[in-house]
Design a protein around this motif. Structure first.
Motif, PDB file in Angstrom:
ATOM      1  N   VAL A  37       0.842  -1.198   0.000  1.00  0.00           N
ATOM      2  CA  VAL A  37       0.000   0.000   0.000  1.00  0.00           C
ATOM      3  C   VAL A  37       0.879   1.250   0.000  1.00  0.00           C
ATOM      4  O   VAL A  37       0.625   2.196  -0.755  1.00  0.00           O
ATOM      5  N   VAL A  38       1.913   1.255   0.819  1.00  0.00           N
ATOM      6  CA  VAL A  38       2.845   2.384   0.849  1.00  0.00           C
ATOM      7  C   VAL A  38       3.516   2.525  -0.520  1.00  0.00           C
ATOM      8  O   VAL A  38       3.669   3.644  -1.034  1.00  0.00           O
ATOM      9  N   ILE A  71       1.000   4.125  -3.004  1.00  0.00           N
ATOM     10  CA  ILE A  71       0.861   5.566  -2.723  1.00  0.00           C
ATOM     11  C   ILE A  71       2.060   6.321  -3.290  1.00  0.00           C
ATOM     12  O   ILE A  71       1.908   7.347  -3.959  1.00  0.00           O
ATOM     13  N   ILE A 115       1.983   6.296  -7.230  1.00  0.00           N
ATOM     14  CA  ILE A 115       0.994   7.237  -7.773  1.00  0.00           C
ATOM     15  C   ILE A 115       1.502   8.669  -7.650  1.00  0.00           C
ATOM     16  O   ILE A 115       1.438   9.446  -8.602  1.00  0.00           O
ATOM     17  N   ALA A 116       2.029   9.016  -6.482  1.00  0.00           N
ATOM     18  CA  ALA A 116       2.535  10.376  -6.266  1.00  0.00           C
ATOM     19  C   ALA A 116       3.653  10.698  -7.257  1.00  0.00           C
ATOM     20  O   ALA A 116       3.702  11.801  -7.811  1.00  0.00           O
ATOM     21  N   SER A 142       3.127  -0.085  -8.131  1.00  0.00           N
ATOM     22  CA  SER A 142       3.977  -0.469  -7.002  1.00  0.00           C
ATOM     23  C   SER A 142       5.338  -0.970  -7.470  1.00  0.00           C
ATOM     24  O   SER A 142       6.257  -1.099  -6.670  1.00  0.00           O
ATOM     25  N   ASN A 187       2.429  12.738   0.432  1.00  0.00           N
ATOM     26  CA  ASN A 187       1.316  11.800   0.266  1.00  0.00           C
ATOM     27  C   ASN A 187       1.416  10.617   1.213  1.00  0.00           C
ATOM     28  O   ASN A 187       0.411  10.219   1.811  1.00  0.00           O
ATOM     29  N   VAL A 188       2.599  10.037   1.353  1.00  0.00           N
ATOM     30  CA  VAL A 188       2.746   8.884   2.243  1.00  0.00           C
ATOM     31  C   VAL A 188       2.494   9.293   3.688  1.00  0.00           C
ATOM     32  O   VAL A 188       1.772   8.607   4.420  1.00  0.00           O
ATOM     33  N   MET A 226      -1.368  10.103   4.159  1.00  0.00           N
ATOM     34  CA  MET A 226      -2.291   8.978   4.031  1.00  0.00           C
ATOM     35  C   MET A 226      -2.043   7.856   5.038  1.00  0.00           C
ATOM     36  O   MET A 226      -2.972   7.116   5.364  1.00  0.00           O
ATOM     37  N   THR A 227      -0.816   7.727   5.540  1.00  0.00           N
ATOM     38  CA  THR A 227      -0.515   6.583   6.419  1.00  0.00           C
ATOM     39  C   THR A 227      -0.176   6.970   7.848  1.00  0.00           C
ATOM     40  O   THR A 227      -0.266   6.132   8.738  1.00  0.00           O
TER      41      THR A 227
END
Length: 131
Positions: free
Chosen positions: A20-21, A24, A27-28, A56, A96-97, A100-101
């Motif tokens: 997931v990281v 993210i 995408i960024a 990923s 972003n990371v 979001m996390t």
């Protein structure tokens, strides 16, 4: 079992997978103007171009208890100012990371694996690959 970042929020545990990281971060990175795509690394001396769909790949994350380091392998468009694009990648990925996390991003390392030329329609001629 794949690595996960675990948060105890009082009501239970939240697990965030490294994948997931990676997504993210991917995408960024690909949203930055001048990024042609992610690179799968060096395979037999050639940078494997993954495009913008396999988000990923071309991303390596190392997640600790509350922090992360991220390595990105990218292919940039020909003609861009590499220091400016890579700085924008670092800032966007970190923001972003973290947002979001909840992780603290210690490092975002960007490795430029190739340059994509524009316009001939021939994939072999449109990308300058590393040897």
């Amino acid at each position: 079992m794949e690595n996960t970042f675990i948060m105890n929020q009082g009501n239970g545990v939240v697990r965030i997978a490294d994948e997931v990281v990676s997504i993210i971060a991917g995408i960024a990175a690909t949203e930055i103007e001048g990024v042609a795509g992610m690179s799968g690394g060096i395979t037999h001396g050639i940078a494997e171009m993954l495009g913008k769909k396999n988000l990923s790949k071309g991303v390596k994350v190392n997640v600790g208890e509350s922090e992360a380091t991220i390595d990105l392998f990218v292919v940039l468009d020909y003609g861009v100012r590499i220091p400016d694009v890579t700085r924008a990648i670092q800032e966007a990925v970190k923001q972003n990371v973290e947002t979001m996390t909840g992780l603290t991003v210690l490092e975002v390392n960007v490795f430029v694996q190739g340059i994509k030329l524009q316009g001939t329609g021939d994939k072999e001629k449109d990308e300058i690959k590393l040897k």
